[in-house]
Motif scaffolding. Sequence first.
Motif, PDB file in Angstrom:
ATOM      1  N   VAL A 275      37.606  42.766  49.401  1.00 42.07           N
ATOM      2  CA  VAL A 275      37.853  41.330  49.266  1.00 42.07           C
ATOM      3  C   VAL A 275      36.890  40.705  48.262  1.00 42.07           C
ATOM      4  O   VAL A 275      35.952  41.346  47.788  1.00 42.07           O
ATOM      5  CB  VAL A 275      37.717  40.643  50.637  1.00 42.07           C
ATOM      6  CG1 VAL A 275      38.771  41.165  51.599  1.00 42.07           C
ATOM      7  CG2 VAL A 275      36.315  40.852  51.212  1.00 42.07           C
ATOM      8  N   LYS A 276      37.129  39.432  47.960  1.00 44.84           N
ATOM      9  CA  LYS A 276      36.269  38.701  47.030  1.00 44.84           C
ATOM     10  C   LYS A 276      34.814  38.821  47.441  1.00 44.84           C
ATOM     11  O   LYS A 276      34.466  38.624  48.598  1.00 44.84           O
ATOM     12  CB  LYS A 276      36.699  37.230  46.989  1.00 44.84           C
ATOM     13  CG  LYS A 276      35.893  36.386  46.027  1.00 44.84           C
ATOM     14  CD  LYS A 276      36.524  35.013  45.831  1.00 44.84           C
ATOM     15  CE  LYS A 276      36.445  34.159  47.069  1.00 44.84           C
ATOM     16  NZ  LYS A 276      36.946  32.779  46.827  1.00 44.84           N
TER      17      LYS A 276
ATOM     18  N   THR B 179      38.112  45.416  41.254  1.00 48.74           N
ATOM     19  CA  THR B 179      36.941  45.587  40.400  1.00 48.74           C
ATOM     20  C   THR B 179      36.060  44.348  40.397  1.00 48.74           C
ATOM     21  O   THR B 179      36.528  43.230  40.630  1.00 48.74           O
ATOM     22  CB  THR B 179      37.356  45.888  38.945  1.00 48.74           C
ATOM     23  OG1 THR B 179      38.117  44.784  38.447  1.00 48.74           O
ATOM     24  CG2 THR B 179      38.177  47.156  38.857  1.00 48.74           C
ATOM     25  N   TYR B 180      34.798  44.567  40.079  1.00 47.13           N
ATOM     26  CA  TYR B 180      33.837  43.486  39.865  1.00 47.13           C
ATOM     27  C   TYR B 180      33.391  43.540  38.409  1.00 47.13           C
ATOM     28  O   TYR B 180      32.853  44.541  37.943  1.00 47.13           O
ATOM     29  CB  TYR B 180      32.642  43.643  40.805  1.00 47.13           C
ATOM     30  CG  TYR B 180      31.520  42.659  40.535  1.00 47.13           C
ATOM     31  CD1 TYR B 180      31.716  41.295  40.712  1.00 47.13           C
ATOM     32  CD2 TYR B 180      30.276  43.103  40.106  1.00 47.13           C
ATOM     33  CE1 TYR B 180      30.691  40.390  40.478  1.00 47.13           C
ATOM     34  CE2 TYR B 180      29.238  42.207  39.874  1.00 47.13           C
ATOM     35  CZ  TYR B 180      29.453  40.846  40.055  1.00 47.13           C
ATOM     36  OH  TYR B 180      28.432  39.951  39.808  1.00 47.13           O
TER      37      TYR B 180
ATOM     38  N   THR C 275      40.479  41.011  42.025  1.00 48.75           N
ATOM     39  CA  THR C 275      39.310  41.309  41.204  1.00 48.75           C
ATOM     40  C   THR C 275      38.384  40.099  41.149  1.00 48.75           C
ATOM     41  O   THR C 275      38.806  38.971  41.391  1.00 48.75           O
ATOM     42  CB  THR C 275      39.734  41.664  39.773  1.00 48.75           C
ATOM     43  OG1 THR C 275      40.563  40.608  39.262  1.00 48.75           O
ATOM     44  CG2 THR C 275      40.509  42.958  39.721  1.00 48.75           C
ATOM     45  N   ASP C 276      37.133  40.344  40.798  1.00 47.24           N
ATOM     46  CA  ASP C 276      36.163  39.277  40.547  1.00 47.24           C
ATOM     47  C   ASP C 276      35.687  39.353  39.104  1.00 47.24           C
ATOM     48  O   ASP C 276      35.201  40.395  38.649  1.00 47.24           O
ATOM     49  CB  ASP C 276      34.939  39.409  41.469  1.00 47.24           C
ATOM     50  CG  ASP C 276      35.238  39.116  42.926  1.00 47.24           C
ATOM     51  OD1 ASP C 276      36.394  38.786  43.251  1.00 47.24           O
ATOM     52  OD2 ASP C 276      34.301  39.236  43.747  1.00 47.24           O
ATOM     53  N   GLU C 277      35.860  38.256  38.383  1.00 47.25           N
ATOM     54  CA  GLU C 277      35.260  38.046  37.059  1.00 47.25           C
ATOM     55  C   GLU C 277      35.641  39.104  36.026  1.00 47.25           C
ATOM     56  O   GLU C 277      34.817  39.569  35.240  1.00 47.25           O
ATOM     57  CB  GLU C 277      33.736  37.911  37.186  1.00 47.25           C
ATOM     58  CG  GLU C 277      33.338  36.728  38.066  1.00 47.25           C
ATOM     59  CD  GLU C 277      31.847  36.495  38.164  1.00 47.25           C
ATOM     60  OE1 GLU C 277      31.107  37.018  37.310  1.00 47.25           O
ATOM     61  OE2 GLU C 277      31.429  35.784  39.098  1.00 47.25           O
TER      62      GLU C 277
ATOM     63  N   ASP D  17      46.451  37.609  38.368  1.00 45.32           N
ATOM     64  CA  ASP D  17      47.448  37.679  39.432  1.00 45.32           C
ATOM     65  C   ASP D  17      46.827  37.362  40.796  1.00 45.32           C
ATOM     66  O   ASP D  17      45.717  36.836  40.889  1.00 45.32           O
ATOM     67  CB  ASP D  17      48.100  39.064  39.419  1.00 45.32           C
ATOM     68  CG  ASP D  17      49.540  39.041  39.880  1.00 45.32           C
ATOM     69  OD1 ASP D  17      50.440  38.974  39.031  1.00 45.32           O
ATOM     70  OD2 ASP D  17      49.765  39.083  41.106  1.00 45.32           O
ATOM     71  N   GLU D  18      47.550  37.704  41.861  1.00 43.00           N
ATOM     72  CA  GLU D  18      47.120  37.376  43.215  1.00 43.00           C
ATOM     73  C   GLU D  18      45.662  37.795  43.462  1.00 43.00           C
ATOM     74  O   GLU D  18      45.255  38.902  43.101  1.00 43.00           O
ATOM     75  CB  GLU D  18      48.017  38.088  44.238  1.00 43.00           C
ATOM     76  CG  GLU D  18      49.495  37.744  44.131  1.00 43.00           C
ATOM     77  CD  GLU D  18      49.787  36.317  44.537  1.00 43.00           C
ATOM     78  OE1 GLU D  18      49.144  35.829  45.483  1.00 43.00           O
ATOM     79  OE2 GLU D  18      50.643  35.693  43.903  1.00 43.00           O
ATOM     80  N   ASP D  19      44.899  36.920  44.070  1.00 41.34           N
ATOM     81  CA  ASP D  19      43.530  37.210  44.496  1.00 41.34           C
ATOM     82  C   ASP D  19      42.617  37.588  43.324  1.00 41.34           C
ATOM     83  O   ASP D  19      41.607  38.263  43.505  1.00 41.34           O
ATOM     84  CB  ASP D  19      43.549  38.336  45.551  1.00 41.34           C
ATOM     85  CG  ASP D  19      42.192  38.563  46.213  1.00 41.34           C
ATOM     86  OD1 ASP D  19      41.435  37.580  46.376  1.00 41.34           O
ATOM     87  OD2 ASP D  19      41.882  39.727  46.546  1.00 41.34           O
TER      88      ASP D  19
END
Length: 516
Positions: free
Chosen positions: A226-227, A255-256, A287-289, A312-314
């Motif tokens: 998750v985020k 991924t981060y 993904t984050d960033e 896309d989503e999330d």
Amino acid sequence: MKIKSFTLLLLCIQFSAFACKKVETDETTNNRRGSTFYVDAKNGDDANNGKTPAKAWKSLQKVNGYQFMAGDSLLFKAGDSWAGQLVPKGSGDAKNPIVISVYSGTKKALLDGEGKVSEVLKLEDVDYWEVNHLEITNNATAIGSRLGVLVKDNGASRKHIHLKNLYIHDIMGDYSFEMKGKNTGGIGIIGTAESKFDDILIEDCEIANVVRLGIFTNLTDGKKAVKGNRPITNLVIRRNKIHHCAGDGVIVRYTYRALVEHNEVWETHNADEELVRYGVALWCRSTDETIFQYNEVYNTRGGKDGQAFDADEDAYRTVIQYNYSHDNEGGFVLITSTSEDAIIRHNVSVNDSIKGLHVFDFPVWANHTRGTAIAHNNTVVLNKAHEAVVIADEALTTSKFYNNIFYHEGQGELVVKSGGQTAVFNGNVYFGYEKFYVKDDKGIFTNPQLVNPLSYGKGFANAAGFKLKTTSPILNKALAKSEMEGNYWLPDLGTKDFFGTALNLSKFTPGAYQVK
């Protein structure tokens, strides 16, 4: 007694010498670094030790049966070919990765799965491998679960897998829009719910004529990813040529701070849309960033999506910057439902969306919400053929447009309202759009005087027509960051423009070009 004592002493000395010899042998094995193994498909012999070109191994089966160690090199005879699957064993370490490459020439070595194997190269539960200069194919007449390269983990932490200068082509995977299709194609990184990956590099590769994807990352179960807890870190996808994919070019998941840059991507989503359904050239989900920058994307096909980019989503805090997007039939950017706080800046989009009918699209796919985004200092150009194209479709006030140039040679429609609402527009430049239909209190409705907006071609060097003339009436008239609403989480508006000119915020101009 003396004779017995002497005999006993002699036996002790012999035993000690044997013990010392055994310890030395074990230590030598355990500390071995940097052995090189050669494989020659024509003149090799699996009975050889493989340690010189004259004593090269012959088959992939021999290679697959060996346990490699840190610092080893596995070299295939340049220009030779092998049929089957390569599944090397063992791991390197931080100072001594295991290297695959070629010898006796510069031509790539060919590994051909002949459609008989699921993956041609499979790196499973191993670390510190660097793979170079291979040509990989896995074609067949019928669809199937096939990949060129699979990097797989079964529930641990994997580190340092570098794939460079590979030519992966003609992979017959699965056309399906479902995951069975989205896990087939060129290069896949797949883990479980417990897996972690770090330092994954895919660089200077060409991936062509594959079904369905060019490159993707995935987990068999992403519920924990998750985020704030994305398990794939330091992923870099750089300077690759990705083209003629039945579906998507790249999907980045879980991924981060993944970095996708300097890639050239074209003719993706090029199969029958009844087979592949939706597809985008470069996109991220869960993904984050993620950063997409300096990519050239063109000729993405179709109107079911068909965009160059997608948060896309999330997808949290996606950055899409310094890209050159042109002639993508579905549009430029898709911001989907639960995507949060995307920033889209300093890009050039030309003649995107002739089938999708929207340059920016904000569809509702989950929770009846709309994605949030700030798009600023982009130059968007459309020719007369794009009469029905809108800039923003289905957007709400959660998405905001500042300091962009919207240039239409015909008469374009700016927005399609959703429940009577649109995105926020402020300080943009409009040419070819009726002022009556545009709500932009600080908008500039004039010809921005682009140098030659309809003269362009492939390559960043052929985008000079999107600069501004020195007589442009919009010079130095951009809004400051303080005038932009929304969550602009990046520390600044960027350090340079699309063309590499340093930003001077005291003389800030709308669009992707800043006068020096």
